[in-house]
Design a protein around this motif. Structure first.
Motif, mmCIF file in Angstrom:
data_model
loop_
_atom_site.group_PDB
_atom_site.id
_atom_site.type_symbol
_atom_site.label_atom_id
_atom_site.label_comp_id
_atom_site.label_asym_id
_atom_site.label_seq_id
_atom_site.Cartn_x
_atom_site.Cartn_y
_atom_site.Cartn_z
ATOM 1 N N PRO A 276 0.801 -1.238 0.000
ATOM 2 C CA PRO A 276 0.000 0.000 0.000
ATOM 3 C C PRO A 276 0.827 1.278 0.000
ATOM 4 C CG PRO A 276 -0.097 -1.101 2.143
ATOM 5 C CD PRO A 276 0.539 -2.072 1.199
ATOM 6 N N ASN A 277 2.027 1.254 0.595
ATOM 7 C CA ASN A 277 2.847 2.474 0.686
ATOM 8 C C ASN A 277 3.884 2.582 -0.425
ATOM 9 O OD1 ASN A 277 1.537 3.294 3.067
ATOM 10 N ND2 ASN A 277 2.887 1.983 4.301
ATOM 11 N N PHE A 278 3.780 1.705 -1.422
ATOM 12 C CA PHE A 278 4.778 1.703 -2.490
ATOM 13 C C PHE A 278 4.362 2.685 -3.585
ATOM 14 C CE2 PHE A 278 7.117 0.299 -6.167
ATOM 15 C CZ PHE A 278 8.314 -0.165 -5.648
#
Length: 502
Positions: A276-278
């Motif tokens: 999700p944070n990529f």
């Protein structure tokens, strides 16, 4: 019929296995003179790399095949070879080797034999040296002397090694032993300003032997400088009544990094995009193995030309040396040197004059070793160059991001060179008094003089808009002189050797 064939096949398989089956033989190795067990004796099978050593009680155990030969060897003793013919126990009594015990070794203030040496002394001669295209003299004795550890700092060009005798003794001060070359103590710090290894000034092909003084008795000769032990290096000087010899030697080598850090491939890295944070917008379209990009095969060559001649009362030896070695990051080390030794005997050989001199130029071309860390951390989906033909970077919005490793290795972005010019010379006088032949006067005078100069340029960090380039110029001078003399009295009195040093 089928049963017979199965039995026959079974026999054909099992018989060779039975013939090749190894059996275990054990035994005890003792000293023939007193029947005391000998610990640490080497027990190997001749012609193989299989072997073991005896424990504290002199016992050993090893697997062996019929017909193979056991070789039992220990320093100071005559080696034995025993053919194995099914014995379950092989006990061995080793006999002292008188030839080894009578071998002459230097001990700082003169010479003695191994059996008369009172301290922990070990000699490693030319026939025992490690072989190959060796640039650093330390590597000649790596693994050759008990209690002496030579640890290589890395694989860079001209890299030497850290020498430790019986481990380290200090957390803050130096733990390096004192190096003495032909009677002259060498300054390993000032003489190596700008260089990777002070001993690179010595051509390994010119070394005759190393003598290691391991215990505290060495401080009685050289003072506190010898608190970490002493290594005495003797160089080759030719011999009397020797015909003129002209020799040329060439040694070549290649060096390459075989093991790299295990990192994510481009495909594996793209697989993280589901996180999700990529930020998928940072991904590129390439597949780059950055470690493969920065490492290359380094080529090395060592040339030696030697001329020597011996007369009835004098002899000389002159050596010209050129060595070059490339590192895996395209760094470079070069050595050019001339080494000469001249020996003259006068007054019916009562007076011996010896001059040993070396002139050396060491050149180092360094590279930015930060490229190794960048190659591990840089995005494998990025190409080496961007669409504009410049090195791909993360940009000024990522000040702490790694720099393109090939950018760091580019000579236009990093240039670091050092040149060291060094002269090491020693003059020795050994005179036996005419009125008392057992009394001799010995004088040593030497100088170790070194100058170095270098420059370094480093381009600004392309990921930091406020960075600025680095320009440095360095130079230094080091001079170390030595003068010592002593009287030595040696006489045989009813089989008792008496030595008095003043």
């Amino acid at each position: 019929m089928k049963t017979f064939l199965n039995a026959l096949i079974f026999c054909l398989i099992m018989v060779p296995s039975a013939l090749m089956a190894q059996t275990t033989v054990s035994g005890t190795v003792t000293d023939e003179a007193n029947a005391m067990p000998l610990p640490g004796v080497n027990v190997i099978i001749k012609g193989t790399s299989r072997g073991t050593s005896t424990d504290f009680n002199g016992k050993y155990s090893i697997e062996i095949n019929d017909g193979e030969t056991l070789v039992i060897s220990y320093i100071g003793y005559t080696s034995q070879e025993i053919v194995y013919n099914g014995q379950s126990t092989i006990d061995v009594a080793l006999e002292e080797d008188a030839a080894q015990l009578d071998e002459v070794v230097l001990i700082g203030y003169g010479s003695t034999t191994k059996q008369d040496a009172t301290g922990a002394v070990e000699k490693v001669g030319d026939e025992e040296f490690n072989r190959g295209a060796i640039v650093a003299p330390q590597q000649l004795i790596a693994g050759k002397a008990a209690g002496v550890r030579v640890t290589t700092g890395g694989g860079a060009a001209g890299e030497g090694g850290e020498i430790r005798i019986r481990g380290g003794a200090s957390l803050s001060a130096t733990n390096s032993p004192l190096i003495v070359i032909d009677g002259l103590p060498i300054d390993q710090r000032g003489g190596a300003q700008g260089g990777r290894n002070a001993l690179n000034a010595i051509n390994p092909a010119n070394i005759e032997d190393f003598v290691v003084l391991k215990d505290a008795s060495a401080t009685a000769i050289y003072g506190s400088r010898a608190s970490n032990g002493v290594i005495l290096i003797t160089t080759k000087k030719g011999s009397t009544n020797q015909a003129l010899q002209v020799e040329y030697g060439l040694q070549a080598s290649i060096r390459r990094v075989t093991n790299t850090v295990d990192v994510l491939s481009a495909e594996q890295y793209r697989g993280l995009s589901s996180e999700p944070n990529f930020d998928t917008s940072t991904l590129g379209n390439a597949s780059t193995d950055w470690q493969d990009q920065i490492y290359s095969t380094g080529v090395g060559a060592i040339h030696n030309i030697t001329v020597s001649k011996g007369y009835e009362s004098s002899n000389f030896r002159v050596n010209l040396n050129h060595a070059s070695q490339e590192g895996p990051l395209q760094d470079l080390y070069e050595r050019n040197g001339i080494n000469g030794s001249f020996v003259q005997r006068l007054l019916d050989n009562d007076l011996k004059l010896t001059l040993v001199a070396k002139a050396i130029q060491d050149k180092y071309t360094y590279v930015n070793q930060g490229a190794i860390g960048s190659a591990i951390a840089f995005d494998p989906t990025q190409s080496v160059f961007d669409d504009n033909g410049d090195y791909t970077q993360y940009g000024t919005s990522a000040n702490l991001a790694p720099i393109n490793p090939l950018f760091l290795l580019d000579n236009d972005n990093y240039d670091n060179n050092q040149t060291i010019e060094r002269v090491i010379a020693n003059f020795n006088v050994d005179y036996k008094f005419w009125f008392l032949k057992e009394l001799s006067f010995v004088l040593n005078a030497g100088i170790d003089y070194a100058e170095n100069e270098g420059s370094r340029f480093e381009a600004p960090n392309p990921n930091n808009s406020g960075a600025f380039p680095l320009n440095e110029v360095s130079n230094g001078l080091n001079r170390n002189t030595s003068l010592d003399f002593y009287l030595n009295y040696k006489s045989d009195i009813e089989s008792i050797d008496t030595n008095i040093d003043l």
